[in-house]
Design a protein around this motif. Structure first.
Motif, PDB file in Angstrom:
ATOM      1  N   SER A  75      -2.921  11.849  -2.369  1.00 38.39           N
ATOM      2  CA  SER A  75      -3.279  11.567  -0.982  1.00 38.39           C
ATOM      3  C   SER A  75      -4.514  10.671  -1.003  1.00 38.39           C
ATOM      4  O   SER A  75      -5.110  10.445  -2.056  1.00 38.39           O
ATOM      5  CB  SER A  75      -3.553  12.870  -0.218  1.00 38.39           C
ATOM      6  OG  SER A  75      -4.654  13.556  -0.763  1.00 38.39           O
ATOM      7  N   ARG A 120      -6.169   2.565   1.575  1.00 38.95           N
ATOM      8  CA  ARG A 120      -4.833   1.953   1.462  1.00 38.95           C
ATOM      9  C   ARG A 120      -4.926   0.429   1.401  1.00 38.95           C
ATOM     10  O   ARG A 120      -4.043  -0.229   0.838  1.00 38.95           O
ATOM     11  CB  ARG A 120      -3.964   2.386   2.626  1.00 38.95           C
ATOM     12  CG  ARG A 120      -2.530   1.944   2.451  1.00 38.95           C
ATOM     13  CD  ARG A 120      -1.612   2.539   3.473  1.00 38.95           C
ATOM     14  NE  ARG A 120      -0.260   2.075   3.207  1.00 38.95           N
ATOM     15  CZ  ARG A 120       0.799   2.846   3.183  1.00 38.95           C
ATOM     16  NH1 ARG A 120       0.691   4.120   3.424  1.00 38.95           N
ATOM     17  NH2 ARG A 120       1.992   2.342   2.937  1.00 38.95           N
ATOM     18  N   SER A 133       4.404   3.247  -6.176  1.00 39.79           N
ATOM     19  CA  SER A 133       5.011   3.099  -4.850  1.00 39.79           C
ATOM     20  C   SER A 133       4.202   3.894  -3.826  1.00 39.79           C
ATOM     21  O   SER A 133       3.220   4.545  -4.157  1.00 39.79           O
ATOM     22  CB  SER A 133       6.454   3.609  -4.867  1.00 39.79           C
ATOM     23  OG  SER A 133       6.474   5.006  -5.145  1.00 39.79           O
ATOM     24  N   TRP A 134       4.690   3.828  -2.586  1.00 44.82           N
ATOM     25  CA  TRP A 134       4.136   4.638  -1.505  1.00 44.82           C
ATOM     26  C   TRP A 134       5.187   5.641  -1.070  1.00 44.82           C
ATOM     27  O   TRP A 134       6.364   5.303  -0.979  1.00 44.82           O
ATOM     28  CB  TRP A 134       3.741   3.753  -0.321  1.00 44.82           C
ATOM     29  CG  TRP A 134       2.494   2.991  -0.594  1.00 44.82           C
ATOM     30  CD1 TRP A 134       2.395   1.727  -1.086  1.00 44.82           C
ATOM     31  CD2 TRP A 134       1.168   3.464  -0.431  1.00 44.82           C
ATOM     32  NE1 TRP A 134       1.075   1.381  -1.236  1.00 44.82           N
ATOM     33  CE2 TRP A 134       0.297   2.433  -0.827  1.00 44.82           C
ATOM     34  CE3 TRP A 134       0.612   4.656   0.016  1.00 44.82           C
ATOM     35  CZ2 TRP A 134      -1.090   2.569  -0.802  1.00 44.82           C
ATOM     36  CZ3 TRP A 134      -0.769   4.798   0.056  1.00 44.82           C
ATOM     37  CH2 TRP A 134      -1.596   3.759  -0.347  1.00 44.82           C
ATOM     38  N   GLN A 135       4.766   6.877  -0.821  1.00 43.27           N
ATOM     39  CA  GLN A 135       5.630   7.918  -0.248  1.00 43.27           C
ATOM     40  C   GLN A 135       4.939   8.352   1.037  1.00 43.27           C
ATOM     41  O   GLN A 135       4.086   9.243   1.019  1.00 43.27           O
ATOM     42  CB  GLN A 135       5.771   9.110  -1.187  1.00 43.27           C
ATOM     43  CG  GLN A 135       6.607   8.860  -2.396  1.00 43.27           C
ATOM     44  CD  GLN A 135       6.732  10.089  -3.287  1.00 43.27           C
ATOM     45  OE1 GLN A 135       6.004  11.066  -3.132  1.00 43.27           O
ATOM     46  NE2 GLN A 135       7.660  10.036  -4.220  1.00 43.27           N
ATOM     47  N   GLY A 136       5.246   7.698   2.128  1.00 46.85           N
ATOM     48  CA  GLY A 136       4.560   7.976   3.389  1.00 46.85           C
ATOM     49  C   GLY A 136       3.098   7.573   3.267  1.00 46.85           C
ATOM     50  O   GLY A 136       2.793   6.425   2.963  1.00 46.85           O
ATOM     51  N   ASP A 137       2.202   8.539   3.439  1.00 42.47           N
ATOM     52  CA  ASP A 137       0.768   8.257   3.344  1.00 42.47           C
ATOM     53  C   ASP A 137       0.200   8.571   1.957  1.00 42.47           C
ATOM     54  O   ASP A 137      -1.012   8.573   1.765  1.00 42.47           O
ATOM     55  CB  ASP A 137       0.003   9.021   4.427  1.00 42.47           C
ATOM     56  CG  ASP A 137       0.160  10.527   4.311  1.00 42.47           C
ATOM     57  OD1 ASP A 137       1.050  10.990   3.549  1.00 42.47           O
ATOM     58  OD2 ASP A 137      -0.593  11.255   4.966  1.00 42.47           O
ATOM     59  N   ARG A 138       1.057   8.845   0.987  1.00 47.51           N
ATOM     60  CA  ARG A 138       0.613   9.143  -0.382  1.00 47.51           C
ATOM     61  C   ARG A 138       0.999   7.994  -1.314  1.00 47.51           C
ATOM     62  O   ARG A 138       2.070   7.425  -1.195  1.00 47.51           O
ATOM     63  CB  ARG A 138       1.232  10.445  -0.883  1.00 47.51           C
ATOM     64  CG  ARG A 138       0.797  11.636  -0.062  1.00 47.51           C
ATOM     65  CD  ARG A 138       1.476  12.897  -0.531  1.00 47.51           C
ATOM     66  NE  ARG A 138       1.322  13.957   0.424  1.00 47.51           N
ATOM     67  CZ  ARG A 138       0.303  14.803   0.443  1.00 47.51           C
ATOM     68  NH1 ARG A 138      -0.635  14.719  -0.462  1.00 47.51           N
ATOM     69  NH2 ARG A 138       0.234  15.749   1.359  1.00 47.51           N
TER      70      ARG A 138
END
Length: 113
Positions: free
Chosen positions: A76, A83, A50-55
């Motif tokens: 990161s 991305r 998944s994505w957690q903000g920009d990570r």
């Protein structure tokens, strides 16, 4: 909690060791996924979770060079172009570097066939 403490200790130890190593060029994949000169980069086989903000959260195989077991953790990105095309469910081969006091940083990736 013990696994997190052990991971933190390992990461801090590796960061100290990496501060003593020379600069290496990261292996490039696709042009828009490439990174130029960086500290030592480690290979990684992983599935995008998944994505957690920009990570990006990756479930990765063991990283023998660091003594890491297989685990799921956030990374990161070295640059915004990394991305592009990176989607949950993808199986990738990647390279990452350790970052003191932060998540490891993905410097290159490519889809696994």
């Amino acid at each position: 909690m013990t696994a997190i403490s052990s991971l933190l200790r390992t990461t801090l130890c590796c960061a100290l060791l990496l501060s003593l190593t020379p600069v290496f060029a990261a292996e490039a994949t696709h042009d828009h996924h490439a990174m130029t000169a960086s500290v030592a980069a480690y290979p990684l086989q992983a599935t995008v979770i998944s994505w957690q903000g920009d990570r990006v959260v990756l479930a990765h195989q063991p990283v023998s060079a660091l003594g890491w077991p297989a685990m799921t953790m956030p990374f990161s990105l070295a640059n915004a172009q990394l991305r592009e095309g990176l989607k949950p469910g993808m199986v990738i081969t990647a390279r990452f570097e350790l970052v003191p006091q932060d998540s490891p940083r993905l410097v290159a990736w490519q889809p696994q066939p």
